[in-house]
Design an enzyme around this catalytic site. Sequence first.
Site, short mmCIF file in Angstrom:
data_model
loop_
_atom_site.label_atom_id
_atom_site.label_comp_id
_atom_site.label_asym_id
_atom_site.label_seq_id
_atom_site.Cartn_x
_atom_site.Cartn_y
_atom_site.Cartn_z
N GLY A 14 0.77 -1.21 0.00
CA GLY A 14 -0.13 -0.29 -0.02
C GLY A 14 0.81 1.16 0.20
O GLY A 14 1.96 1.10 0.62
N THR A 142 5.12 1.55 6.14
CA THR A 142 3.91 1.30 6.44
C THR A 142 3.14 2.13 7.32
O THR A 142 3.52 2.69 8.21
CB THR A 142 3.85 -0.18 6.83
OG1 THR A 142 2.37 -0.35 7.54
CG2 THR A 142 4.67 -0.50 8.20
N ILE A 143 2.04 2.78 6.70
CA ILE A 143 1.22 3.68 7.35
C ILE A 143 0.53 2.84 8.85
O ILE A 143 0.21 3.40 9.81
CB ILE A 143 -0.22 4.06 6.89
CG1 ILE A 143 -1.17 3.02 6.11
CG2 ILE A 143 0.35 4.76 5.85
CD1 ILE A 143 -2.34 3.39 5.85
N ASP A 144 0.73 1.56 8.70
CA ASP A 144 -0.02 0.48 10.01
C ASP A 144 0.87 0.65 11.10
O ASP A 144 0.57 0.24 12.40
CB ASP A 144 -0.14 -0.85 9.28
CG ASP A 144 -1.21 -1.00 8.58
OD1 ASP A 144 -1.99 -0.21 8.40
OD2 ASP A 144 -1.16 -1.79 7.58
N GLY A 190 -5.97 -0.21 9.17
CA GLY A 190 -5.26 -0.88 10.32
C GLY A 190 -5.87 -2.17 10.16
O GLY A 190 -6.93 -2.28 10.89
N ARG A 191 -5.37 -3.19 9.59
CA ARG A 191 -5.87 -4.34 9.53
C ARG A 191 -5.84 -5.15 10.93
O ARG A 191 -6.78 -5.63 11.60
CB ARG A 191 -5.21 -5.03 8.49
CG ARG A 191 -5.64 -6.48 7.94
CD ARG A 191 -5.00 -7.22 7.04
NE ARG A 191 -5.45 -6.66 5.69
CZ ARG A 191 -4.43 -5.82 5.05
NH1 ARG A 191 -3.04 -5.59 5.26
NH2 ARG A 191 -4.63 -5.27 3.83
N GLU A 246 -10.75 -0.55 11.09
CA GLU A 246 -11.39 -1.36 9.77
C GLU A 246 -11.17 -2.81 10.26
O GLU A 246 -12.08 -3.54 9.90
CB GLU A 246 -10.77 -1.07 8.64
CG GLU A 246 -9.32 -1.66 8.45
CD GLU A 246 -8.80 -1.37 6.95
OE1 GLU A 246 -9.52 -1.22 6.11
OE2 GLU A 246 -7.44 -1.70 7.05
N GLN A 301 -6.40 8.76 3.41
CA GLN A 301 -5.68 8.69 4.46
C GLN A 301 -4.17 8.50 4.50
O GLN A 301 -3.34 8.82 5.11
CB GLN A 301 -6.10 8.11 5.87
CG GLN A 301 -6.00 6.35 5.63
CD GLN A 301 -6.99 5.86 6.48
OE1 GLN A 301 -6.89 5.72 7.68
NE2 GLN A 301 -8.25 5.30 5.94
#
Lengths: 421, 421
Positions: A14, A142-144, A190-191, A246, A301
Amino acid sequence: MSALPNALVAQSGGPTTVINSSACGVIQAAVRSGKIGKIFGANHGILGVLREELFDITAEKPETIEALKQTPAAAIGSCRYKLKTLDKSRADYERIIEVLKAHSIRYFFYAGGNDSMDTADKVNHLAADSGYELTCMGIPKTIDNDLAFTDHCPGYGSVAKYVATCAMEAGRDTEAIYTTDTCTILEVMGRNAGWIAAAAGLASRSPEDAPHLIYLPEVPFTFEKFVRDVKEVVADFKRVFIVAGEGLKDAAGKYVTVDTGSFNRDSFGHVQLGGVAEMLKAVIEKEVGIKARFNKLGTNQRCAMHFASLTDVNEAYLCGQKAFEYALAGENGKMVTLIRNKGSKYNCSAGLAKLSDVANGEKKVPPEYINDRGNHITQALKDYVQPLAQGQAPITIGPDGLPVFMRFEKKFLAKKLADYE
Amino acid sequence: MSALPNALVAQSGGPTTVINSSACGVIQAAVRSGKIGKIFGANHGILGVLREELFDITAEKPETIEALKQTPAAAIGSCRYKLKTLDKSRADYERIIEVLKAHSIRYFFYAGGNDSMDTADKVNHLAADSGYELTCMGIPKTIDNDLAFTDHCPGYGSVAKYVATCAMEAGRDTEAIYTTDTCTILEVMGRNAGWIAAAAGLASRSPEDAPHLIYLPEVPFTFEKFVRDVKEVVADFKRVFIVAGEGLKDAAGKYVTVDTGSFNRDSFGHVQLGGVAEMLKAVIEKEVGIKARFNKLGTNQRCAMHFASLTDVNEAYLCGQKAFEYALAGENGKMVTLIRNKGSKYNCSAGLAKLSDVANGEKKVPPEYINDRGNHITQALKDYVQPLAQGQAPITIGPDGLPVFMRFEKKFLAKKLADYE
């Protein structure tokens, strides 16, 4: 000239607001060093390597390369193609080595999350086994923010700043019109890790500020508690602003909602989530009896360059630059990390971690960052995130009033190998 | 001092990024004039008047009032309470006059859309009929940009700038990762008029730029044509970025999708829309066979103070200021309008239109702003919108790296009348 080794830069997974800043760091450091022949870009990540779709970044204008720092997403091109174990995907790994050899590539820089670090690690080992001299370096992206062995990940500071600001702004909207639109739900990415949802908590400087409730994948979700939480906030403030990750899961670890469409898994095998906000909206309207609406920022985002964190852009650049410098100094099979230095003033240095270690790690939001009731964050989380969201990254505005982004010309190299599918 | 008349400021309907700038314009002009006793705010619009919930804005700190220009949503408070005809809602109108009288309010400034201009007009006539000297002035406010008799509406320039930038950014995201995530749909607001969706078209400076397709409520929507459009773009660019207004309708004027939940109408009787993007995503995945995802900015598009248009903020302020100045000069029953002056350099002056005229008008996107195929905009639309989106409105950033907004203390006046429900 021809004796100098070439380098390859690839982007994976991503996109983020700052992954291009990392690419800029690698490229400019490599050019400055005078030790690299050509720098190639892999069109759409590892797919570009497999397909031998490489373009010459050294042929792009210097101002195009400089403008990477002001351009979101992944200008070289990204993909979600996942290589499996060496046993299962051996042909792919061998093809990669073959392509690298064909173009005299001795340095491979790969920006991505832990799946990508795993790929880079395997390529590195296979090259060594086959006697091909190759340096593989990983750049965190990673944004996560879920990579282990680094204080945080480039990409996270910008999404934190943006999502918190969106919560603050939409929170004022709800506050203005709560007599009819009483509840707003902001769904964020955010998985498995709730770092982004947690960052939205920066917006609540006082109890009346949004968000009033934050739900993270780390805390098992129950509808009963959720409805109680909502009713309580509405009793106190006549309105409620909720941030939901999410990837909310129940106590059994099952996603609270899963998109059951035909495209519900990405190529990494991750379940594609959707609908948490819709589901919560329905529950609130039915069980609490107030009107609810939801905002789903989606990909916006992770690419909000117009409000990117300057700290994030600078650190992303640093990670790219250091990846090159470490590689030139003889490091191999490592990912650059960010180390938060001690002291009252925030400051990070670059460090290193083994690709294999990063590949197998995952960093979730720790319990001390989540409040006792499991529906908001603590001051410790704010102290961790705030420094990452500081500063406004410069953008260039065109005569039409909108940002200007760069785009590579992508002059592709002539293929030297047979096609590969 | 006590001989001076008091003024009332109220905000109505969906919040915008700049409705507070208009309030600031009224308030500061009134204070400067020295001709007004107290300036009151109606807590949550006309509901605050009916409930006699008025607070003293003159008692707020000058810096709080100044900071209105940097604060989105509706700081005085808004609502969606709709008054019907004089026959049907006579008690409400009489109550309004009663409250105004009780607090010696001789000036009523009402910022809103055409429903609010209708209310202000009726209050004005009833006051005149009952011999109460009152001046009612309207201030245009709507992100939908659908008010007639004004070149454009304060609030629109900021949403145009933000939505176009979001399309540009998320478009780069899709471009980066189209090998798996081939389609992105950006759903934007706009119940009957497609001005916001059209503004997103500013992002496409070249054919490869997002958005490739734009669907407006003004163009009857058919699934067959939609699927053809999508296939064509994917054939050209391997990806497709779509902007869809929430109010898409078929040839019979029926909404393509309607939220059938229990809260599907707001208090103005408007149908609450939802799900256009979800629906389009499902159609694309089934009929085109590519993966689609959607972003729904929701209320975030109408309160994005962090990227507000400076032109919009300044014009909103001007509308408020002029509403006061015109009122003091003897105008009554009018809404301030924006008149685009001739000349190569963009520039607007304030004008006036009758409240009753504005109440009954509605301005949709005209055919010359929509391309022949009904799936994008023309250069004429760009020429119209671009000047409105110019400049970055200043914001104040706190030590936590996020914007700082004001909040009124709201010292409520002692009630002089009986309760009213």
